[in-house]
Design an enzyme around this catalytic site. Structure first.
Site, mmCIF file in Angstrom:
data_model
loop_
_atom_site.group_PDB
_atom_site.id
_atom_site.type_symbol
_atom_site.label_atom_id
_atom_site.label_comp_id
_atom_site.label_asym_id
_atom_site.label_seq_id
_atom_site.Cartn_x
_atom_site.Cartn_y
_atom_site.Cartn_z
ATOM 1 C CB ALA A 3 -52.787 1.771 33.822
ATOM 2 C CB SER A 5 -48.862 -3.561 33.787
ATOM 3 O OG SER A 5 -48.405 -3.918 35.087
ATOM 4 N N GLY A 7 -48.594 -6.774 36.395
ATOM 5 C CA GLY A 7 -47.614 -6.790 37.472
ATOM 6 C C GLY A 7 -48.267 -6.607 38.830
ATOM 7 C CB VAL A 8 -47.067 -7.491 42.229
ATOM 8 C CG1 VAL A 8 -45.755 -6.731 42.322
ATOM 9 C CG2 VAL A 8 -47.715 -7.625 43.609
ATOM 10 C CG ASP A 9 -45.232 -2.571 41.640
ATOM 11 O OD1 ASP A 9 -45.168 -3.071 42.779
ATOM 12 O OD2 ASP A 9 -44.248 -2.402 40.910
ATOM 13 C CB SER A 10 -50.799 -1.991 38.022
ATOM 14 O OG SER A 10 -50.665 -3.282 37.473
ATOM 15 C CB CYS A 94 -43.911 5.329 27.867
ATOM 16 S SG CYS A 94 -45.198 4.089 28.033
ATOM 17 C CB CYS A 190 -42.083 2.279 28.794
ATOM 18 S SG CYS A 190 -43.790 2.559 29.255
#
Length: 351
Positions: A3, A5, A7-10, A94, A190
């Protein structure tokens, strides 16, 4: 399927899986159409950056539209909760209904073996079952929001960055030349983004003025709607000069007569509780433990776990008794149980 998004994490989650030899696909989840946005949530920028990151990583990228599911399963849950006078937790819902509900099911139908996200948590196979554990980065650990996961779901979920700290994740992203390596973390509800909750709720729940009174019964102000406030809140009460420098916190919301009761001072004993009743409890192992159960628990995300004892009242309710009184127990919010690093499960605080 990861998933993505924006963002850096995903993005780093997808990058790490690709390096480990997985066949990875990135998926952006649409849950909020442009005309529905009540905030400045930049979904167009999010999907653009997610696509750019996928291209750098070298994976297929696509999107899935879950606007209807999000509205019916998360937004309506929020509105119903606030309308009933409690404080729901949309981030937990979520995860349960969208990311590890509809999206997980869709990914499996598309032929995926696993889904992965950028959550700071760990999923480890123990001797007999899958165990949800805290993320290595104690400041970013998100296991609190994942307590509704089950064995069937954990068997299909990967948390690639759970073993890393946030600074390390950014270093990995920078080294991999990911376009979002220094992008700010998203905050707020979320998928909806940063939005003033009262402003958001006013689109669904009409304002209704009422009194703000002290625990002694003295009226010291007015509110615009009991639904827009939560237990323990001190900001946004607009009590004016009548209270001087004294700080008041919401102790109780009386839905029937539309009255908010406040108590003076953060250390006021009236704001604390040692016993909490929990409902809708999920045990991640799939098996109920023996009671009474000695454990650790927390009643909000940004809080250290506290020593407690859990007792079973009946088939639907549990009593949690803390060693130390807990500040501002907000019905509708989540209480999550731990044994050291292991998340045992959790439920909804009824009282």
């Amino acid at each position: 399927m990861v998933a993505l998004s924006g963002g850096v994490d995903s993005s780093v989650a997808a990058y790490l899986l690709k390096k480990q030899g997985f066949h990875v696909e990135g998926v952006y989840i649409h849950v909020w159409s442009a005309e529905d946005y009540l905030s400045d949530c930049p979904w167009q920028e999010d999907i653009k950056i997610a696509a750019e990151a996928a291209e750098v990583i070298g994976i297929r990228f696509r999107s899935i539209h879950l606007e209807d599911e999000y509205k019916s399963r998360v937004v309506e849950y929020m509105v119903e909760g606030y309308s009933a006078g409690v404080t729901p937790n949309p981030d937990v819902m979520c995860n349960q209904e969208i990311k590890f509900g509809v999206f997980l099911k869709w990914a499996m139908q598309e032929g995926a073996e696993y889904v992965a996200t950028g959550h700071y948590a760990r999923n480890e196979l123990g001797i007999t079952d899958y165990e949800l554990r805290k993320g290595l980065d104690k400041n970013k650990d998100q296991s609190y929001f994942l307590y509704t996961l089950t064995q069937d779901k954990l068997a299909k979920i990967l948390f690639p960055i759970g073993e890393y700290t946030k600074p390390t994740v950014r270093k990995i992203a920078k080294k991999a030349l990911l376009p979002n390596w220094n992008r700010k973390d998203s905050q707020g509800i979320c998928f909806i983004g940063k939005v003033e909750l009262p402003k958001f709720l006013q689109n669904y729940i009409k304002p209704k003025k009422g009194d703000i009174i002290t625990t002694d019964g003295e009226k010291i102000g007015e509110h615009n709607g009991i639904f827009y406030y939560t237990i323990g809140q001190r900001h946004g009460l607009h009590l004016g000069s009548k209270t001087g420098s004294e700080v008041y916190y919401i102790r109780e919301k009386r839905l029937k007569d539309n009255v908010i009761v406040v108590a003076k001072g953060e250390n006021n004993p009236l704001l604390y509780s040692k016993k909490i009743t929990a409902i809708n409890v999920n045990w991640i192992s799939g098996e109920e433990p023996e009671f009474p159960l000695a454990a650790l628990a927390k009643i909000r995300y940004r809080q250290s776990e506290e020593i407690c004892k859990i007792e079973k009242i009946d088939d639907k309710r549990y009593r949690v008794i803390f060693a130390k009184p807990q500040f501002a127990v907000a019905p509708g919010q989540s209480i999550v149980f731990y044994k050291k690093e292991k998340c045992l499960g959790g439920g909804i605080m009824e009282s």
